[in-house]
Design an enzyme around this catalytic site. Sequence first.
Site, mmCIF file in Angstrom:
data_model
loop_
_atom_site.group_PDB
_atom_site.id
_atom_site.type_symbol
_atom_site.label_atom_id
_atom_site.label_comp_id
_atom_site.label_asym_id
_atom_site.label_seq_id
_atom_site.Cartn_x
_atom_site.Cartn_y
_atom_site.Cartn_z
ATOM 1 N N HIS A 132 -37.152 74.004 13.201
ATOM 2 C CA HIS A 132 -36.999 72.813 14.040
ATOM 3 C C HIS A 132 -38.327 72.055 14.063
ATOM 4 O O HIS A 132 -39.391 72.656 14.179
ATOM 5 C CB HIS A 132 -36.592 73.209 15.454
ATOM 6 C CG HIS A 132 -35.154 73.608 15.550
ATOM 7 N ND1 HIS A 132 -34.372 73.854 14.450
ATOM 8 C CD2 HIS A 132 -34.346 73.814 16.623
ATOM 9 C CE1 HIS A 132 -33.158 74.176 14.834
ATOM 10 N NE2 HIS A 132 -33.114 74.165 16.148
ATOM 11 N N LYS A 579 -30.916 68.492 28.215
ATOM 12 C CA LYS A 579 -30.907 67.045 27.967
ATOM 13 C C LYS A 579 -29.692 66.399 28.628
ATOM 14 O O LYS A 579 -29.749 65.260 29.106
ATOM 15 C CB LYS A 579 -30.883 66.809 26.450
ATOM 16 C CG LYS A 579 -30.665 65.367 26.016
ATOM 17 C CD LYS A 579 -30.810 65.260 24.507
ATOM 18 C CE LYS A 579 -30.304 63.920 24.005
ATOM 19 N NZ LYS A 579 -28.937 63.944 23.525
#
Length: 921
Positions: A132, A579
Amino acid sequence: MSVKFEKIKSLLGKPYQDLEFLLQCLSEVLQENNEEGLAKQIPWLTEAGPDFGNHDQKKLFHLYSIAFQLLNLSEVNGEVQNRRQKQEKGGLDSVNGLWGSVLRDLKERGVKGDKILEQFRLIEVEPVLTAHPTEAKRPVVLSLYRQLYLLLVKLENSMYNSYERDEVKHDIKRILHKLWFIGEIFIEKPAVESELENVLHYYYKVFPEVLPFLDFRLKQAWKEVGFEPGTLEDTSDFPSITYGNWVGGDRDGHPLVTSEVTAYTLEAFRLHAFKLVISKLDELSDKLSIYCEREELPTEFVERLEKLEHEISQPFVQVSNEPFRYFIKLLKLNLPVKEGVGGGLELYDTTFSYRNSGELAEDLTLLKNALIHLGAWSIAEYDVQQVLRHLHIFGFHLASLDIRQNSQYYEEALLDIIRSSMPASHEQLQGNKEKLKAFILKELKQNRPFISRPDMLKSESAREAVETFLTLTRHLNTYSERSLGSLIVSMTRNATDLLTVYLFVREAGLSGYSEDGMYCPMPVVPLFETIEDLRMSPGIMDEFLSHPLTKNSLEYMKRSRNRTQLVQDVMIGYSDSNKDGGILASTWFLYDAQAKLSEVGKKHGVNIRFFHGKGGTISRGAGPTHWFLKSLPDSTLNGLIRVTEQGETIERKYANKGNAAYNLELLLAGTAHRTILNTLEKPGSEASFQELFSYMAEESYKAFKGLTGHPSFIRFYEQATPIDVIESSKIGSRPSRRRGKRTLEDLRAIPWVFSWTQSRMHISSWYGVGSTLSKMKKEEADKYALLKDLEKRDDFVRYVLTNVDTSLAATDENIMTLYAQLVEDPKVKADILGMLLNELKLTREMMLDLLQSPISERRVSHHNSTQLRAEALNPLHREQVKLLRAWRMAQNERDTDRAGEVLRDLLRSVNAIANAMGTTG
């Protein structure tokens, strides 16, 4: 020297004395390179801040970036040395979370050694490294910092005289010299192969070397605590730690990860595994210089030796009167590798060579028994067993490769296959979810492909999907299943998303067929990411586990992996849920989903192995490993766990072997501890606890959605954070958006967190907490009183509040306001900044009310480290805001040359601030 630095150095001592030494070395390096002006601007050595107006911005950002890295190294070394001193004075049980403290606690609870050993055999822990894009530093720079750390550790040797210490200082300055001239930031996006090279360092250089230390530390703690030493000798009784990998397998929204890249990854890991095996066999051979006659050895061993001689029949293999070393030579020749043209190692299969590591392990077991027969117990039980332990963990593959893809991608690719092979059916299925589900269920009753060749497919995505599974099939048919991990379906929305994968398995011939029907040899694993997905997950898994193909597959894997129970993996995403709903909602819905999924597993007679998709920040699930494990629902700790390690977290936790051993021991010991405790205590939580956190989650979710759903929010976010710069950066090979859409939903969680971190707002790790606590105190006094009580005794509550506390310490109102000045529309700025500042003020007040004292009193080291970083960070933030304004203006004026020039400085500022914060996303 700054007053704050002097104060912290006198208060906390050694780490900051080391920092001063390293900064002085850097100063000397700069002066030697005619950079006297920059040497006078090194942070903390002077009260003056950086003079961006009269100096090269590139050099100043680079200077600060190095300085922050030196601070990080000093603090990490300080932590390592502090643990060593604590253990020296107080024993192995003096450091919380490690084997010493875990085994001491179990013994004091009356748990017998044989009970612990019984549970040890069921422990399976697997860290999984991902690529990532949260590591902002280039691999060459990471390597130099690793070397620098080792030199810093050298200075801990009190036996060194002044001349030897001068030599170490000389070596430190040489590395700093290189770091000064090597650019830290990525100018071009790294290729997947480059990311692969970076993670291979850990699988090849770090984890294998740490393994013997981990095992020895367990035996030391076992003996020191008072358990019978002889009962814990055979490493096959030790808890198992294996490793997973996503680099080269994670293709979710990543078009560069193709079937060819996956094949290359499997080969690269296999080749490096053989290099390690050869090295281990060479080391073992050096210890086996024992003269004896074959007649003295067990018949089984001699027969195998003679069979190897006959199969290999190499003219240059000389029969030796050292049969054990000769046997090792034959084992090496039986490996499926050969010396290449350039002298390197190449994969090379023969008719007689080993197909999997289990076959080599059988031969080594024969060697072990022969040595015992001869009376060489120590070599057999320690040296040979150590190689067997290595093979058990790393095999011929180093780490198992997961294949991750998005559910929407699979659905669209399947429809493309149906369009090519069954056009009439395609017309009926397009856009009709129920008919598509019925079609999939019907097709799964048959074990035949849709098409004979993937090149007949018109869609590139469909061809690539099938080619990926064909790559897995070819590898599986030739080698062991151990090299392949799971088939992970991100954004799992329903059971059909999971069943769809079985059709691709069937299409590539990866499926098998038993008397009970078709099965899949690899786990098909859901990834539940959003709040809504977590809420729906128990029902989805109930339906999936009810399907006959899933049952057959779990039964097959139970047999092939020698498990005593059926095991189904479930991955849960900390990043996207945070999120989606902020920290309180995310944390609770993750907790609640795990508890309910465990119950679904019990209903089907299946152990759920949770795969925790955590990142490097509070907003993405980060936190101390042992506290994280303590915070999980009791019913979910069954000895089986996987966790992701991402980006800069990998470097921070595993760059040096001392820290790597510590973090791996925390994971192993913590998992074993909670698993064993759960066999003693009935798992479960009070109804009032459930009611309390359901209330907090719902209230904070509404508050967070009130912010992110505000009409002004997106415009504020796009202008008040450097999200546009981050999306223009070259940090990782993966795009920042899954499907390239300009929506908040399509934006990955990593750039989302990264951008809020750069602007010191950190909204998803505290927003909604203050208003929720305030409302609860006013309207639900009983719940608030319960929370205050739980804060003193409940691990989950303490973990959540500590994470909020940590995030608040890094959040800065003045810096937030500074970045908000970039927002062009006064109403947009006033709307959102007002909401943020009001909620932040309220959150600080309510956290103080809950915890009773400020962080400066409760967590002295953390508070001072944060303050020291802030002192050097503030001028960088001011300069970044100036650059953002200039860059956006140049873009609006279409001045591409100017925009490109400013962007490079912006990326350097991003890197420097990321180094200071210790994290990106």
